[in-house]
Scaffold this motif. Structure first.
Motif, short mmCIF file in Angstrom:
data_model
loop_
_atom_site.label_atom_id
_atom_site.label_comp_id
_atom_site.label_asym_id
_atom_site.label_seq_id
_atom_site.Cartn_x
_atom_site.Cartn_y
_atom_site.Cartn_z
N CYS A 50 -8.96 -6.03 26.86
CA CYS A 50 -8.19 -7.15 27.47
C CYS A 50 -6.84 -7.21 26.73
O CYS A 50 -7.25 -7.73 25.50
CB CYS A 50 -8.86 -8.53 27.75
SG CYS A 50 -7.94 -9.88 28.09
N PRO A 51 -5.70 -7.31 27.29
CA PRO A 51 -4.57 -7.46 26.43
C PRO A 51 -4.20 -8.83 25.99
O PRO A 51 -3.79 -9.10 24.79
CB PRO A 51 -3.61 -7.21 27.34
CG PRO A 51 -3.88 -6.53 28.58
CD PRO A 51 -5.50 -7.05 28.51
N LYS A 52 -4.86 -9.75 26.47
CA LYS A 52 -4.71 -11.26 26.21
C LYS A 52 -5.77 -11.71 25.05
O LYS A 52 -5.19 -12.15 23.96
CB LYS A 52 -4.81 -12.06 27.37
CG LYS A 52 -4.35 -13.70 27.11
CD LYS A 52 -2.94 -13.83 26.58
CE LYS A 52 -2.74 -15.05 25.94
NZ LYS A 52 -1.36 -15.29 25.66
N GLN A 54 -8.11 -10.37 22.65
CA GLN A 54 -8.13 -8.86 22.21
C GLN A 54 -9.59 -8.53 21.67
O GLN A 54 -9.51 -7.22 21.62
CB GLN A 54 -7.13 -9.03 20.90
CG GLN A 54 -5.79 -9.65 21.28
CD GLN A 54 -4.77 -9.04 20.35
OE1 GLN A 54 -5.03 -8.85 18.95
NE2 GLN A 54 -3.80 -8.86 20.97
N ILE A 65 -5.25 -12.42 33.23
CA ILE A 65 -5.06 -11.16 33.24
C ILE A 65 -6.12 -10.14 33.26
O ILE A 65 -5.91 -9.10 34.03
CB ILE A 65 -4.06 -10.72 32.13
CG1 ILE A 65 -3.53 -9.53 31.87
CG2 ILE A 65 -4.87 -11.31 30.73
CD1 ILE A 65 -2.30 -9.10 32.91
N TYR A 94 0.28 -1.15 29.18
CA TYR A 94 -0.08 -1.99 28.03
C TYR A 94 -0.26 -1.27 26.72
O TYR A 94 -0.59 -1.87 25.64
CB TYR A 94 -1.60 -2.81 28.25
CG TYR A 94 -1.25 -3.65 29.27
CD1 TYR A 94 -0.67 -5.00 29.22
CD2 TYR A 94 -1.92 -3.16 30.63
CE1 TYR A 94 -0.53 -5.62 30.26
CE2 TYR A 94 -1.75 -4.08 31.98
CZ TYR A 94 -1.19 -5.54 31.64
OH TYR A 94 -0.86 -6.29 32.60
N VAL A 98 -4.80 -0.76 24.81
CA VAL A 98 -5.89 -1.18 25.61
C VAL A 98 -7.14 -0.52 25.70
O VAL A 98 -8.34 -0.61 26.11
CB VAL A 98 -5.51 -1.36 27.16
CG1 VAL A 98 -4.60 -2.24 27.53
CG2 VAL A 98 -5.03 0.14 27.63
N GLY B 135 3.54 -4.83 32.09
CA GLY B 135 2.54 -5.01 31.12
C GLY B 135 2.54 -6.61 30.57
O GLY B 135 2.21 -6.61 29.34
N TYR B 137 1.15 -9.89 29.46
CA TYR B 137 -0.21 -10.38 29.19
C TYR B 137 -0.06 -12.15 28.96
O TYR B 137 -1.33 -12.39 28.92
CB TYR B 137 -0.91 -9.49 28.39
CG TYR B 137 -0.28 -9.58 26.96
CD1 TYR B 137 -0.75 -10.62 25.90
CD2 TYR B 137 0.61 -8.69 26.52
CE1 TYR B 137 -0.25 -10.32 24.67
CE2 TYR B 137 1.04 -8.51 25.33
CZ TYR B 137 0.67 -9.62 24.69
OH TYR B 137 1.24 -9.62 23.26
#
Lengths: 164, 179
Positions: A50-52, A54, A65, A94, A98, B135, B137
């Protein structure tokens, strides 16, 4: 049994039975065309980060997200995209970040092969050390092997003197 | 003598690793490098926030270097940076395009009326589709586009005076390169 329940008890029971339904509603429910697709979905969402948030994968994370990305992966799977397509899609947006399992490229070469390199260095060091020690031990057991010709002659002379 | 020096190797390795790890502590792990630096703005077809019937595409963002700011009324940091964006747009005459990310049209328009509107145009992205392609986030995010609509820089988080100086440097370099 139900006849023995008081009004409050009955209410609690009803609530308790209702709870699992309410809890289920918070998890997105995905329909898949077959079991194999479901497994691919589970595998992909577990492998992508998950990019948010981490330190969670997309499957685990509650962030909006991650939920969007789950829907996107589901949509792509239903449309017949391959696993590689989906991973490429995520990386294009991303970045390599990711991927929990980084790809092998120039930047990650050290990451993938560094440990083997270190292992090799360690093996060489151990080998050199043991060989050195073995030589030292051998020298202790047969010290006469390491004498020069002149020293040997002198040693023989000394030994002969002893015998007299 | 040689053997003495060899004994120092582990110490040297320890220091080298220490320096690397120490540097690692200073890095902000939440700041991801954008995968889109050097790539064109993703293609999109979305309505304008101000006028539902007007369709905007990536071509509308080309022509001159600009900032693209991803914002939403539900995002507290967006409110914090809004004054700075107003200042940049008014005092420095910088073109700022907005992407209204996963928001409500009426709320967003209200918000802009109340706090002033620094944006030249505003892309309404209620489902976050453009955000996904970029992208994004976490709002706010701010991108620097060159005149051809190529993404040159990305900042995640609030644009304050310090960040704006960085963005301005990037934009000035673009201007220099273009002329």
């Amino acid at each position: 049994m139900s006849s023995s329940l008081s009004g409050l008890g009955r209410l609690l029971l009803a609530l308790a039975l209702w709870l699992p339904l309410a809890a289920q509603a918070a998890i997105d429910a995905f329909e898949f065309k077959d079991e194999a697709t479901r497994e691919r979905f589970q595998h992909l969402t577990a492998e992508l980060r998950c990019p948010k948030c981490q330190n969670q994968n997309i499957a685990d994370s509650n962030s909006p997200i991650a939920s969007d990305l789950r829907h996107e992966i589901h949509r792509m799977l239903q449309e017949g995209a391959s696993d590689d397509d989906i991973v490429d899609f995520m990386v294009a947006r991303y970045g390599d970040f990711v991927l929990y399992r980084p790809r092998l490229n120039n930047e990650t070469l050290l990451l993938w092969y560094g440990p083997f390199g270190l292992l090799l260095i360690g093996a060489v060091v151990v080998l050199v050390l043991t060989r050195k020690r073995r030589r030292a031990v051998a020298a202790d057991e047969h010290p006469e092997h390491h004498l020069s010709a002149a020293e040997k002659r002198r040693l023989d002379e000394l030994l002969k003197q002893d015998e007299k | 003598m040689m053997r003495r020096l060899i004994l120092f190797i582990p110490l040297l390795i320890f220091f080298a690793m220490g320096i690397f790890l120490w540097r690692g502590l200073q890095l902000d792990p939440t700041e991801l490098p954008s995968a889109l630096i050097g790539k064109p703005m993703p293609a999109f077809q979305l309505s304008s926030l101000y006028d539902e019937s007007r369709t905007l595409t990536e071509r509308d963002l080309q022509g001159k270097p600009a900032l693209v700011n991803v914002w939403a009324t539900w995002c507290p940091t967006c409110k914090q940076e809004h004054a700075q964006l107003n200042k940049i747009a008014r005092e420095e005459g910088v073109t700022i395009y907005g992407i209204n990310y996963k928001d409500d049209r009426a709320k967003a328009n209200d918000w802009l009326q109340r706090y002033q509107d620094p944006y030249v145009l505003n892309i309404f992205d209620p489902n976050g589709t453009l955000g996904l392609d970029l992208g994004v986030y976490g709002a706010p995010e701010t991108y620097v586009l060159d005149k051809d609509g190529i993404i040159r820089y990305r900042h995640v988080g609030e644009v304050n005076e310090k960040v704006w100086r960085q963005l301005r440097d990037v934009m000035q370099k673009l201007d220099g390169g273009a002329s």
